[in-house]
Design an enzyme around this catalytic site. Structure first.
Site, PDB file in Angstrom:
ATOM      1  N   HIS A 160       5.730  -4.405 -12.717  1.00 31.86           N
ATOM      2  CA  HIS A 160       7.012  -4.465 -13.310  1.00 31.86           C
ATOM      3  C   HIS A 160       7.375  -5.980 -13.346  1.00 31.86           C
ATOM      4  CE1 HIS A 160      11.090  -3.218 -14.542  1.00 31.86           C
ATOM      5  NE2 HIS A 160      11.649  -3.314 -13.264  1.00 31.86           N
ATOM      6  N   TYR A 211       1.077  -1.073  -0.143  1.00 32.79           N
ATOM      7  CA  TYR A 211      -0.183  -0.074   0.105  1.00 32.79           C
ATOM      8  C   TYR A 211       0.923   1.287  -0.078  1.00 32.79           C
ATOM      9  CZ  TYR A 211      -4.419   2.226   0.430  1.00 32.79           C
ATOM     10  OH  TYR A 211      -5.554   3.086   0.268  1.00 32.79           O
ATOM     11  N   SER A 262      14.747  30.278 -26.576  1.00 33.45           N
ATOM     12  CA  SER A 262      15.352  31.139 -27.581  1.00 33.45           C
ATOM     13  C   SER A 262      16.054  30.623 -28.699  1.00 33.45           C
ATOM     14  CB  SER A 262      16.368  32.147 -26.578  1.00 33.45           C
ATOM     15  OG  SER A 262      17.483  31.320 -26.354  1.00 33.45           O
ATOM     16  N   SER A 295       0.983   1.920   6.700  1.00 34.95           N
ATOM     17  CA  SER A 295       0.360   1.489   5.422  1.00 34.95           C
ATOM     18  C   SER A 295      -0.865   0.744   5.811  1.00 34.95           C
ATOM     19  CB  SER A 295       1.131   0.888   4.643  1.00 34.95           C
ATOM     20  OG  SER A 295       2.377   1.611   3.993  1.00 34.95           O
ATOM     21  N   GLN A 320       9.964  -8.386  -3.218  1.00 35.92           N
ATOM     22  CA  GLN A 320       9.151  -9.338  -3.869  1.00 35.92           C
ATOM     23  C   GLN A 320       9.298 -10.659  -3.566  1.00 35.92           C
ATOM     24  OE1 GLN A 320       7.952  -8.254  -7.847  1.00 35.92           O
ATOM     25  NE2 GLN A 320       7.370  -6.108  -7.225  1.00 35.92           N
ATOM     26  N   GLN A 366       1.727   3.132  -5.474  1.00 35.68           N
ATOM     27  CA  GLN A 366       0.862   2.605  -6.421  1.00 35.68           C
ATOM     28  C   GLN A 366      -0.190   1.823  -5.858  1.00 35.68           C
ATOM     29  OE1 GLN A 366       1.012   2.509  -9.945  1.00 35.68           O
ATOM     30  NE2 GLN A 366       2.757   3.945 -10.303  1.00 35.68           N
ATOM     31  N   GLU A 405      17.008  24.669 -13.400  1.00 31.61           N
ATOM     32  CA  GLU A 405      16.292  25.007 -14.480  1.00 31.61           C
ATOM     33  C   GLU A 405      15.961  23.925 -15.398  1.00 31.61           C
ATOM     34  OE1 GLU A 405      17.727  28.551 -16.778  1.00 31.61           O
ATOM     35  OE2 GLU A 405      18.296  29.524 -15.159  1.00 31.61           O
TER      36      GLU A 405
END
EC number: 1.1.1.86
Length: 342
Positions: free
Chosen positions: A107, A25, A251, A52, A85, A28, A230
């Site tokens: 994934h 939890y 620019s 969680s 996992q 995602q 930036e």
């Protein structure tokens, strides 16, 4: 040309009568569980005791241990960090995978690199939104969605494709479009993007630019602004309009510098290095190194991380960001829609 699936292309009621267990939890898991629930899917959450667990309860979910959730559900979506996992799968999920169930990932790392070897009598597929959890949730609430990928690894029941697309629809992905891929392609392109461009390549480029200016005698503060701060302005333009749109908005001087100097920095040698990075991903070298690193408690990872955190660009950046409260406000806003990773 890749086929894109939208809501109207997906069978109705595929998930009706089925329980989906969202394992984990974090960012995602939070988004998947809430979106599926609001799409009319029977959702439960499997997570260990802690923040969680409490958050999932407060969000109105039925919450169980991972093992209990896996036992109750027909569809089990694993949304834990890659490095967790395999251990959780072996201890709490594997024995609950009876014939005909579905094991799902966002994934493909652990399946593709054989850290998790699913039993032969279950469906295995992947549904991967192409955005962070807070964006998956926010766009869903706005009536839109984040594009998603899906892939089929095992189709025992003959329904894996329909279930994958229905799941993608349930989290809002089919509002934006769902693209088909494979576990191999998703895993290898995702890792390459992270390593060569988005994280590794970009971090190295920013740091090298900063060091080039400071070593030439320029003030670190100006180097930080020009090489890091930036960057967001340019990336936002690229994100919204692509490279051509970004160039249209800057620019002419900046655009000419892009054309003539960019290829001098990222030259043929850099591309060859990228190919070597991709090769290490494809042949499993990177995966093996990362798996071993975790098995020995991450000595290199922790040492590099500590060193990088004290680089001059970080020291200068921390001071300059104190001058820009709007940066922190944006971070706090994002945190509201996310929860702690498991």
């Amino acid at each position: 040309m890749v086929k894109v699936y939208y809501n109207g292309d997906i069978k109705e009621n595929v998930l009706a009568g089925k329980t989906v267990a969202v394992i984990g939890y974090g960012s995602q898991g939070h988004a998947h569980a809430l979106n599926l629930k609001e799409s009319g899917v029977d959702v439960i959450v499997g997570v260990r005791q802690g923040k969680s667990f409490t958050q999932a309860q407060e969000d109105g979910h039925k919450v169980f241990s991972v093992k209990e959730a896996a036992a109750q559900a027909e569809i089990i979506m694993v949304l834990l960090p890659d490095e967790q996992q395999q251990k959780v799968y072996e201890a709490e999920i594997k024995d609950e995978l009876t014939a005909g169930k579905s094991l799902v990932f966002a994934h493909g790392f652990n399946v593709h690199f054989h850290q998790i070897v699913p039993p032969a009598d279950v469906d295995v597929f992947l549904v991967a939104p192409k955005g962070p959890g807070h964006l998956v949730r926010r766009t869903y609430e706005q009536g839109a969605g984040v594009p998603a990928l899906f892939a089929i690894y095992q189709d025992v029941t003959g329904e894996a494709r329909d279930k994958a697309l229905a799941y993608a629809k349930g989290i809002g992905g089919a509002r934006a479009g769902v693209l088909e891929t494979t576990f191999k392609e998703e895993t290898e392109t995702d890792l390459f993007g992270e390593q060569a461009v988005l994280c590794g390549g970009l971090s190295a480029l920013v740091k090298a630019g900063f060091e080039t200016l400071t070593e030439a005698g320029y003030q670190p503060e100006l180097a930080y602004f020009e090489c890091l701060h930036e960057l967001k302005l340019i990336v936002d333009l690229m994100y919204e309009e692509g490279l051509a749109g970004m160039r249209y908005s800057i620019s002419d001087t900046a655009q000419w510098g892009d054309f003539v100097s960019g290829p001098r920095v990222v030259d043929a040698k850099v591309k060859e290095s990228m190919k070597e990075v991709l090769k290490d991903i494809q042949n499993g070298t990177f995966a093996k190194e990362w798996i071993v690193e975790n098995q020995v408690n991450r000595p290199r990872f922790n040492a590099i991380n500590a060193s990088e955190n004290e680089h001059q660009i970080e020291v200068v950046g921390r001071k300059l960001r104190e001058m820009m409260p709007f940066v922190k406000q944006g971070k706090k806003k994002e945190a509201v829609v996310s929860v702690a990773q498991n």
